[in-house]
Write an enzyme that holds these catalytic residues in place. Structure first.
Site, PDB file in Angstrom:
ATOM      1  N   TYR A   1      12.002 -77.419  55.186  1.00  0.00           N
ATOM      2  CA  TYR A   1      13.215 -77.016  55.898  1.00  0.00           C
ATOM      3  C   TYR A   1      13.031 -75.664  56.587  1.00  0.00           C
ATOM      4  O   TYR A   1      13.862 -75.270  57.388  1.00  0.00           O
ATOM      5  CB  TYR A   1      14.402 -76.995  54.920  1.00  0.00           C
ATOM      6  CG  TYR A   1      14.658 -78.376  54.341  1.00  0.00           C
ATOM      7  CD1 TYR A   1      15.368 -79.320  55.065  1.00  0.00           C
ATOM      8  CD2 TYR A   1      14.137 -78.754  53.102  1.00  0.00           C
ATOM      9  CE1 TYR A   1      15.570 -80.603  54.569  1.00  0.00           C
ATOM     10  CE2 TYR A   1      14.336 -80.029  52.595  1.00  0.00           C
ATOM     11  CZ  TYR A   1      15.054 -80.952  53.338  1.00  0.00           C
ATOM     12  OH  TYR A   1      15.239 -82.225  52.858  1.00  0.00           O
TER      13      TYR A   1
ATOM     14  N   LYS B   1       5.909 -90.675  45.000  1.00  0.00           N
ATOM     15  CA  LYS B   1       7.199 -89.996  45.005  1.00  0.00           C
ATOM     16  C   LYS B   1       7.769 -90.036  43.598  1.00  0.00           C
ATOM     17  O   LYS B   1       7.975 -91.109  43.029  1.00  0.00           O
ATOM     18  CB  LYS B   1       8.141 -90.688  45.988  1.00  0.00           C
ATOM     19  CG  LYS B   1       9.525 -90.056  46.030  1.00  0.00           C
ATOM     20  CD  LYS B   1      10.382 -90.644  47.130  1.00  0.00           C
ATOM     21  CE  LYS B   1      11.770 -90.027  47.114  1.00  0.00           C
ATOM     22  NZ  LYS B   1      12.634 -90.583  48.164  1.00  0.00           N
TER      23      LYS B   1
ATOM     24  N   LYS C   1       5.355 -86.185  46.896  1.00  0.00           N
ATOM     25  CA  LYS C   1       6.695 -85.594  46.934  1.00  0.00           C
ATOM     26  C   LYS C   1       7.320 -85.624  45.555  1.00  0.00           C
ATOM     27  O   LYS C   1       7.256 -86.672  44.909  1.00  0.00           O
ATOM     28  CB  LYS C   1       7.536 -86.424  47.908  1.00  0.00           C
ATOM     29  CG  LYS C   1       8.972 -86.001  48.042  1.00  0.00           C
ATOM     30  CD  LYS C   1       9.707 -86.981  48.909  1.00  0.00           C
ATOM     31  CE  LYS C   1      11.156 -86.559  49.012  1.00  0.00           C
ATOM     32  NZ  LYS C   1      11.948 -87.509  49.763  1.00  0.00           N
TER      33      LYS C   1
ATOM     34  N   GLU D   1      -0.817 -95.730  43.309  1.00  0.00           N
ATOM     35  CA  GLU D   1       0.178 -95.913  44.377  1.00  0.00           C
ATOM     36  C   GLU D   1      -0.439 -95.649  45.750  1.00  0.00           C
ATOM     37  O   GLU D   1      -0.183 -96.373  46.707  1.00  0.00           O
ATOM     38  CB  GLU D   1       1.370 -94.968  44.149  1.00  0.00           C
ATOM     39  CG  GLU D   1       2.305 -95.385  43.018  1.00  0.00           C
ATOM     40  CD  GLU D   1       3.275 -96.494  43.447  1.00  0.00           C
ATOM     41  OE1 GLU D   1       3.146 -97.004  44.574  1.00  0.00           O
ATOM     42  OE2 GLU D   1       4.151 -96.859  42.648  1.00  0.00           O
TER      43      GLU D   1
ATOM     44  N   ARG E   1      21.177 -84.533  47.825  1.00  0.00           N
ATOM     45  CA  ARG E   1      22.283 -85.474  47.565  1.00  0.00           C
ATOM     46  C   ARG E   1      23.552 -84.984  48.259  1.00  0.00           C
ATOM     47  O   ARG E   1      24.327 -85.779  48.773  1.00  0.00           O
ATOM     48  CB  ARG E   1      22.505 -85.621  46.051  1.00  0.00           C
ATOM     49  CG  ARG E   1      21.269 -86.084  45.284  1.00  0.00           C
ATOM     50  CD  ARG E   1      21.081 -87.581  45.283  1.00  0.00           C
ATOM     51  NE  ARG E   1      19.708 -87.962  45.002  1.00  0.00           N
ATOM     52  CZ  ARG E   1      19.179 -88.170  43.793  1.00  0.00           C
ATOM     53  NH1 ARG E   1      19.943 -88.059  42.718  1.00  0.00           N
ATOM     54  NH2 ARG E   1      17.905 -88.503  43.652  1.00  0.00           N
TER      55      ARG E   1
HETATM   56  C1  PBG Z   1      15.300 -91.045  50.251  1.00  0.00           C
HETATM   57  C2  PBG Z   1      14.919 -89.603  50.290  1.00  0.00           C
HETATM   58  C3  PBG Z   1      15.271 -88.588  49.415  1.00  0.00           C
HETATM   59  C4  PBG Z   1      14.706 -87.422  49.910  1.00  0.00           C
HETATM   60  C5  PBG Z   1      14.014 -87.756  51.066  1.00  0.00           C
HETATM   61  N1  PBG Z   1      14.138 -89.116  51.281  1.00  0.00           N
HETATM   62  C6  PBG Z   1      16.192 -88.620  48.257  1.00  0.00           C
HETATM   63  C7  PBG Z   1      15.766 -89.191  46.966  1.00  0.00           C
HETATM   64  O1  PBG Z   1      14.731 -89.835  46.854  1.00  0.00           O
HETATM   65  O2  PBG Z   1      16.545 -89.037  46.015  1.00  0.00           O
HETATM   66  C8  PBG Z   1      14.810 -86.080  49.290  1.00  0.00           C
HETATM   67  C9  PBG Z   1      14.443 -84.928  50.171  1.00  0.00           C
HETATM   68  C10 PBG Z   1      14.825 -83.611  49.627  1.00  0.00           C
HETATM   69  O3  PBG Z   1      15.278 -83.465  48.466  1.00  0.00           O
HETATM   70  O4  PBG Z   1      14.685 -82.623  50.361  1.00  0.00           O
HETATM   71  N2  PBG Z   1      16.053 -91.400  51.395  1.00  0.00           N
END
Ligand code: PBG
Length: 345
Positions: free
Chosen positions: A331, A214, A266, A251, A224
């Site tokens: 989504y 990630k 991701k 990782e 956010r």
């Molecule tokens: C962490 C989390 C995030 C997303 C999914 N799980 C936020 C981050 O790491 O800042 C982001 C998903 C998205 O942007 O669609 N709880």
């Protein structure tokens, strides 16, 4: 091997022939039926996972400005959306909770009556037999500072203290009925701690999806807003550096060794090379998350009339599958599943 196109007597025309008129890749593109039969990559509704936001205290669904078409759900609208997702035949749903109150430890994450755990029980009740119900296992929605873990005195994110919170959160989510825990916090050792706790408490069939690679991404921006994040600053001490390709394999290797059932890359679209690397080497399924900013960019461009919305959505998700994702969080999961049904899968 070793014979290039049209070399010597391997040419379709024999020595001296003109290969340019024999080799016509366009033959396989000449009709819709031929294209369909020779397509290398296909999407299926079951490949798609719908991320969903449930907000405590709402009576009606509330729109998310930066993600047109995506909502923060009330429990009622959530029930309806779950039924729709099951009807569309998607593979699963990934749940995020937006609590009314936050604190330094993210207490609501481990409270059985915290919104995410409540929503999980609702999802299991509504669609638990048809869909894989998945839960985000991370503290950022629940902390008043917005970080994915708890903080040390000096303000840094304390890895090992966070693992204790993740362990309790995993048990709370498993007890609420979650089928698959989405470990998205990027703490070292998180998979091992969670797996061990699940085994010890008899949750042997609760699976772990490790967000193994990630990256610290600007494309999380709209998320956010979706979870009302309190974060100031960034997550660069725990999420990966944008340019690191080799490190992603490290990782993934660690998470598989710690017991991950599935690994994730991701964001998706800016990291297709990483996804392809992981897909080529992983011994467990590889998923990718087409995140909020990827969604928002396409929706915004389409709203301006700059791209064909449906074609861009289809292409973007297909490309993530082509790069190596076995399943994709997007989504657009329900819309795309409906379209796949309509066009005949
Ligand atoms: C962490 C989390 C995030 C997303 C999914 N799980 C936020 C981050 O790491 O800042 C982001 C998903 C998205 O942007 O669609 N709880």
């Amino acid at each position: 091997m070793g014979h290039g196109r049209g070399t010597g007597d391997r040419s379709a025309f024999g020595a001296g022939g003109n290969p340019s008129s024999a080799y016509r890749p366009r033959r396989l593109r000449s009709t819709p039926a031929m294209r369909r039969l020779t397509a290398e990559t296909r999407l299926h509704p079951a490949d798609l996972v719908l991320p969903m936001f449930v907000r405590e205290g709402l009576t009606d669904a509330a729109p998310i400005g930066s993600m047109p078409g995506v909502q923060q759900h009330s429990l009622d609208s959530f029930r309806r959306a779950l039924a729709e997702a099951a009807e569309a035949g998607v593979g699963g749903v990934m749940l995020f909770g937006v609590p009314e109150t936050r604190d330094a430890e993210g207490s609501q994450a481990t409270d059985p009556d915290g919104i995410l755990n409540v929503a999980t029980r609702v999802a299991i009740e509504e669609v638990g037999d048809e869909l894989v119900v998945q839960t985000d296992l991370c503290l950022d929605e629940f902390t008043d500072h917005g970080h994915c873990g708890v903080l040390a005195k000096d303000g840094s994110v304390d890895n090992d203290a966070t693992l204790e919170r993740y362990r309790d959160m995993a048990l709370a989510q498993a007890e609420a009925g979650s089928h698959l825990l989405g470990l998205s916090g990027m703490m070292d050792g998180q998979v091992a701690v969670v797996r061990e706790a699940l085994e010890a408490e008899g949750h042997r069939n609760t699976a772990v999806l490790a967000y193994a690679a990630k990256f610290a991404s600007a494309f999380y921006g709209p998320f956010r807003e979706a979870v009302d994040s309190q974060l100031v600053g960034d997550r660069r001490t725990y999420q990966m550096d944008n340019g690191n390709r080799r490190e992603a394999l490290r990782e993934v290797e660690l998470d598989i060794a710690e017991g991950a059932d599935i690994v994730m890359v991701k964001p998706a679209m800016s990291y297709l090379d990483v996804l392809a690397d992981v897909a080529a080497t992983s011994s467990v399924p590889v998923w990718a998350y087409q995140i909020s900013g990827e969604y928002a960019m396409i929706e915004a461009a389409a709203a301006n009339g700059w791209i064909n919305r449906e074609a861009a959505i289809d292409e973007s998700v297909l490309a993530i599958k082509r790069a190596g994702a076995d399943a994709i969080l997007t989504y657009w999961a329900v819309e795309l599943a409906d379209r796949l049904h309509a066009t005949g899968i």
